[in-house]
Write a protein that holds these residues in place. Structure first.
Motif, PDB file in Angstrom:
ATOM      1  N   GLU A   1     -11.418 -27.586  45.360  1.00 10.72           N
ATOM      2  CA  GLU A   1     -11.662 -27.108  46.579  1.00 10.72           C
ATOM      3  C   GLU A   1     -12.888 -26.470  46.883  1.00 10.72           C
ATOM      4  OE1 GLU A   1      -8.176 -24.251  47.348  1.00 10.72           O
ATOM      5  OE2 GLU A   1      -7.347 -25.997  48.518  1.00 10.72           O
ATOM      6  N   ASN A   2     -13.499 -25.578  45.846  1.00  8.54           N
ATOM      7  CA  ASN A   2     -14.466 -24.939  45.953  1.00  8.54           C
ATOM      8  C   ASN A   2     -15.785 -25.954  45.744  1.00  8.54           C
ATOM      9  OD1 ASN A   2     -13.635 -22.408  46.383  1.00  8.54           O
ATOM     10  ND2 ASN A   2     -13.993 -21.864  44.220  1.00  8.54           N
TER      11      ASN A   2
ATOM     12  N   SER B   1      -3.092 -24.335  39.861  1.00 10.79           N
ATOM     13  CA  SER B   1      -3.596 -23.719  40.863  1.00 10.79           C
ATOM     14  C   SER B   1      -4.871 -23.347  40.739  1.00 10.79           C
ATOM     15  CB  SER B   1      -2.870 -22.606  41.129  1.00 10.79           C
ATOM     16  OG  SER B   1      -3.335 -21.533  42.027  1.00 10.79           O
ATOM     17  N   GLU B   2      -5.346 -23.064  39.680  1.00 11.76           N
ATOM     18  CA  GLU B   2      -6.778 -22.771  39.243  1.00 11.76           C
ATOM     19  C   GLU B   2      -7.673 -23.837  39.633  1.00 11.76           C
ATOM     20  OE1 GLU B   2      -6.463 -20.729  35.302  1.00 11.76           O
ATOM     21  OE2 GLU B   2      -5.779 -19.006  36.070  1.00 11.76           O
ATOM     22  N   ARG B   3      -7.173 -25.146  38.938  1.00 12.40           N
ATOM     23  CA  ARG B   3      -7.809 -26.411  39.185  1.00 12.40           C
ATOM     24  C   ARG B   3      -8.115 -26.508  40.541  1.00 12.40           C
ATOM     25  NH1 ARG B   3      -4.548 -29.942  34.995  1.00 12.40           N
ATOM     26  NH2 ARG B   3      -4.664 -28.434  33.104  1.00 12.40           N
ATOM     27  N   VAL B   4      -6.996 -26.603  41.129  1.00 12.94           N
ATOM     28  CA  VAL B   4      -7.190 -26.896  42.900  1.00 12.94           C
ATOM     29  C   VAL B   4      -8.007 -26.056  43.539  1.00 12.94           C
ATOM     30  CG1 VAL B   4      -5.852 -26.967  44.894  1.00 12.94           C
ATOM     31  CG2 VAL B   4      -4.760 -27.941  43.054  1.00 12.94           C
ATOM     32  N   LYS B   5      -8.260 -24.628  43.114  1.00 14.70           N
ATOM     33  CA  LYS B   5      -8.957 -23.820  43.726  1.00 14.70           C
ATOM     34  C   LYS B   5     -10.436 -24.239  43.275  1.00 14.70           C
ATOM     35  CE  LYS B   5      -6.170 -19.691  43.936  1.00 14.70           C
ATOM     36  NZ  LYS B   5      -6.046 -18.335  43.264  1.00 14.70           N
ATOM     37  N   THR B   6     -10.848 -24.684  42.029  1.00  8.51           N
ATOM     38  CA  THR B   6     -12.076 -25.205  41.612  1.00  8.51           C
ATOM     39  C   THR B   6     -12.488 -26.489  42.424  1.00  8.51           C
ATOM     40  OG1 THR B   6     -11.711 -24.252  39.475  1.00  8.51           O
ATOM     41  CG2 THR B   6     -13.464 -25.902  39.651  1.00  8.51           C
TER      42      THR B   6
END
Length: 99
Positions: free
Chosen positions: A49-50, A42-47
């Protein structure tokens, strides 16, 4: 029924309980590991996406600077993709009228 049989049954039950406890502990560890993996993902996906949003902003600015209409380019790309998918789902050559 003598005490020997009872003791044997109690020991069998204790062995089963121990194996069950061990299995539950292993499953708990697997669940914890899975939860950690989900959080990391989830943290990787957020990164990502940013980063994609930042790249999109840069691309938009560059396209505007050089006079490229990104909306038109995107629309044309989607039309081309749809046409290619349509041709592929028809079994290849859409102009083939042989029966």
């Amino acid at each position: 029924m003598g005490f020997g049989d009872t003791a044997k049954k109690i020991q069998t039950l204790a062995d089963r309980a121990e194996r069950t406890y061990k299995k539950i502990s292993e499953l708990r560890d697997e669940v914890d590991e899975t939860q950690e993996t989900v959080i990391d993902t989830s943290e990787r996906v957020k990164t990502l996406e940013n980063e994609m949003a930042e790249q999109r902003a840069v691309l938009d600015a560059v396209a505007e600077e050089v006079g490229v209409d990104l909306e038109r380019v995107s629309t044309e790309a989607h039309i081309t993709d749809a046409e290619e998918e349509g041709t592929a789902s028809d079994g290849g050559d859409a102009d083939d009228d042989t029966v």
